[in-house]
Design a protein around this motif. Structure first.
Motif, short mmCIF file in Angstrom:
data_model
loop_
_atom_site.label_atom_id
_atom_site.label_comp_id
_atom_site.label_asym_id
_atom_site.label_seq_id
_atom_site.Cartn_x
_atom_site.Cartn_y
_atom_site.Cartn_z
N UNK A 176 0.90 -1.19 0.05
CA UNK A 176 0.05 0.02 0.24
C UNK A 176 0.80 1.06 -0.22
N UNK A 178 3.69 1.35 -1.28
CA UNK A 178 4.64 0.99 -2.30
C UNK A 178 3.78 2.31 -3.39
N UNK A 179 2.72 1.73 -3.86
CA UNK A 179 1.60 2.67 -4.44
C UNK A 179 1.47 3.95 -4.12
N UNK A 180 1.12 3.74 -2.81
CA UNK A 180 1.31 5.71 -2.36
C UNK A 180 2.00 6.58 -2.92
N UNK A 181 3.18 5.78 -3.01
CA UNK A 181 4.97 6.81 -2.82
C UNK A 181 4.85 6.86 -4.80
N UNK A 182 4.57 5.14 -5.46
CA UNK A 182 4.55 5.06 -6.26
C UNK A 182 3.80 6.49 -7.20
#
Lengths: 438, 231
Positions: A176, A178-182
């Motif tokens: 989560x 990972x994708x938040x900052x992706x």
């Protein structure tokens, strides 16, 4: 062209065009894999080809932005570039980095995060290239007597681009986060930093071709870019609906992403108004076509398609389907590909000292790529709606539904062939312009 | 509006919206541990995520709806397929049907498979605001209910994995050696079915159907639950 060092942009434009050609070719391979069983599965499977397709996109756009910046900044700052050598060095570093990245993908050298597949070592190399670039641009601007909005916002966009990239580097244990900052990289690039860069470059071109007072152009530039950031930063929330982040993002993301259309609508009106109230004749019809086409396609691909698909009630069904592929293709083409082609068609003849050149090919490129990309986007869109309805709505198995989508994948392939032909024509045009003796 | 005012608008809009965004980010950070069960985010799960990255799975498959759209979404794969199915599939994902879209065999080690499944299990429990949504209607092409519960899906997987369809058919699909099972639930109950699966000869001494002692009690239950529901 007034400054000798602007010429450094030529090689950036050439590589930008060549990589665009390669990207389109890999795109054709990808769509074929959707239609028939894949004979290349053990050499170039879908995931590797997709990594190459998307990374080539990023690299050719970076080459385009950098070339455009190196063209614009000396003229805006009324001085030669701080260092032509650094600009050359940075060009070769980016070229080598890009090639190593793409070849590395073929051998499974990947960080495995979509769009950010570059291994960590190469990601740091990108940081170094960006720092050299920004340093060079900044030092050039320091020599200026009067800071213009175009300069300031261009530099701001480049700084933001580099800063956001840092979030691409770490490994995140939690998917989560990972994708938040992706999305801080992906979204804040395309709906933040890149918009700043693109709007500044476009303002420069409008200023030059229409002769409208700088004050007027820059005022609108500030308003548009202000609204882009005001809506776009919190608009990141439209990616935080379903990834494990709190429910209030459905509100924040939904409302602010609807607002994201406002600055893009303004850009359309603004472009048309500047052209209408032009102070000088616009002899260069080709650049005018690209400029207006870019504003309109940007509006359709990014604003209209983007807004429809980011409403939470719609996105619930369309998230993770080919609808996203449709929006992605239309938005990238309208907002950035067309902008870079506008810049190149404006700047390249000037860099070669050509007051006139045969624009016939350029018009062919315009009509072919625009109509074919529109078809590709719409065909992906129909495939996506079928997928959302059958797979999400009726609960039918993924692969079964893919069979129903096949005719639309075939349409994408056919339009893709046309698009590729248009891009090849463009590459030929850029190469022949670049090789012309001035 | 004057130029100066436009510039001020730009600066203040950016500053305020950035501040709000950072505030929301801080709040999100505070709530993610609970929503994603970070207490269960073990080293094994993290190594599973590294396996996921190593083979670039995410450029074909989506997970949480993000990634390549070429292959199915992995968010709920653990609950819909079950651990055993995943183990068998990941070892050899190749489809026997040449016309179907294929997943290349990544030649994962048993250890990698174990870790990857642990990762999927953890992802499955993330609170995604109820995404993917439940289907609105149920498409009914055969006797089988399409809107499957996890248990029914598991049963279906046991059926597919053990290649029951080589002899039996459901809704016109499958072989003709054994009886048609499209409506088997109207004639047989789950108890009868489970005895048949475990030891076919105990019911019909002349049957050609082989016994399936390798199935766990759990799997037999899922399989017979699925078959019993075909009415």
């Amino acid at each position: 062209m007034t400054y000798e060092s602007q010429k450094v942009a030529i090689k950036y434009f050439v590589i930008s065009a060549v990589f665009f050609g390669l990207q389109s070719l890999v795109g054709l391979l990808l769509i074929l894999k959707y239609i028939w069983p894949d004979p290349l599965i053990s050499i170039l499977p879908f995931n590797t080809a997709r990594a190459i397709h998307t990374n080539l996109l990023v690299v050719w756009m970076l080459f385009g932005f950098m070339g455009g910046t190196y063209y614009v900044v000396p003229e805006e700052s009324k001085t030669e570039l701080y260092s032509k050598k650094l600009a050359d060095l940075q060009f070769y570093l980016l070229l080598i980095g890009g090639l190593v990245g793409v070849i590395g993908f073929l051998f499974g050298w990947t960080a495995g995060r979509p769009l950010l597949e570059l291994p960590v070592e190469l990601k740091w190399a990108v940081v170094i290239v960006a720092l050299i670039f920004i340093f060079n641009v900044f030092m050039t601007m320091l020599k200026t007597k009067k800071w213009t909005a175009v300069q300031g916002l261009l530099l701001g966009g480049l700084a933001m681009l580099a800063a956001m990239w840092l979030f691409a580097i770490p490994f995140f244990k939690n998917l989560t986060f990972d994708y938040y900052y992706w999305w801080w990289v992906i979204h804040l690039w395309v709906e933040g930093a890149w918009e700043l860069i693109a709007a500044s470059l476009m303002a420069f071109i409008l200023l030059k071709i229409t002769g409208v007072e700088r004050q007027v152009v820059e005022k609108w530039l500030y308003i548009e870019v202000g609204l882009v950031l005001a809506s776009g930063i919190i608009g990141t929330g439209h990616h935080y609906y379903w990834i494990g982040t709190p429910g209030y993002w459905l509100w924040w993301g939904g409302i602010f992403s609807a607002l994201e259309t406002v600055p893009i609508v303004l850009m359309v009106f603004d472009t048309l108004r500047h052209v209408k109230h032009r102070k000088i004749e616009i002899p260069d019809r080709l650049v005018l076509y690209w400029t207006i086409g870019c504003a309109l396609f940007h509006f359709f691909g990014a604003a209209v398609m983007g807004m429809v698909h980011t409403l939470p009630q719609v996105n619930r069904w369309t998230h993770g389907t080919q609808v996203t592929a449709s929006h992605g293709h239309l938005a990238f083409f309208g907002a950035y590909a067309m902008l870079i082609l506008t810049v190149i068609y404006y700047a390249l003849p000037k860099l070669k000292g050509l007051t006139q050149f045969n624009q016939k090919r350029g018009f062919w490129v315009f009509w072919i790529t625009v109509s074919m990309m529109l078809t590709i986007g719409l065909a992906f869109g129909v495939a996506g709606v079928i997928q959302s309805y059958m797979q999400r709505g009726l609960g039918i198995d993924f692969l079964t539904v893919q069979g129903f989508m096949k005719p639309w994948f075939i349409a994408v392939f056919i339009a893709g062939l046309g698009f590729f032909a248009g891009v090849i024509l463009y590459v030929i045009d850029v190469l022949s312009l670049a090789m012309k003796k001035s | 509006m004057e130029s100066k005012a436009a510039k001020n608008l730009f600066i203040w809009a950016t500053v305020i919206c950035t501040a709000v965004f950072i505030w929301l980010t801080i709040d999100t950070h505070l709530s993610i541990p609970k929503r994603t069960n970070t207490d269960q985010l073990t080293d094994e799960v993290v190594s599973g995520k590294r396996v996921w990255h190593k083979y670039n799975c995410n450029d074909c498959h989506t997970i949480l709806g993000i990634g390549g759209y070429y292959s199915p979404d992995m968010t709920k794969v653990y609950s819909s397929r079950g651990e055993n199915w995943l183990k068998v599939f990941l070892k050899n994902p190749e489809s026997p049907d040449p016309q179907r879209r294929k997943m290349p065999n990544q030649k994962l080690s048993d250890d990698e498979i174990k870790k990857l499944i642990a990762f999927f299990k953890w992802v499955d429990a993330i609170d995604t605001n109820e995404w993917p949504p439940e289907p609105i209607t149920v498409a009914k092409a055969t006797g089988a209910p399409i809107k499957d519960t996890a248990q029914i899906l598991k049963g279906k997987n046991v059926y597919n994995q053990n290649r029951c369809d080589l002899c039996h058919r459901i809704g016109g699909q499958g072989g003709v050696i054994g009886p048609d099972l499209s409506h088997v639930g109207t004639k047989r109950d789950t108890q009868w079915l489970s005895q048949l699966v475990k030891n076919p000869k105990s019911i019909n001494p002349t049957t050609q159907m082989p016994a399936y002692p390798q199935l766990s009690e759990d799997e037999v239950q899922a399989l017979t639950g699925f078959l019993g529901g075909l009415k």
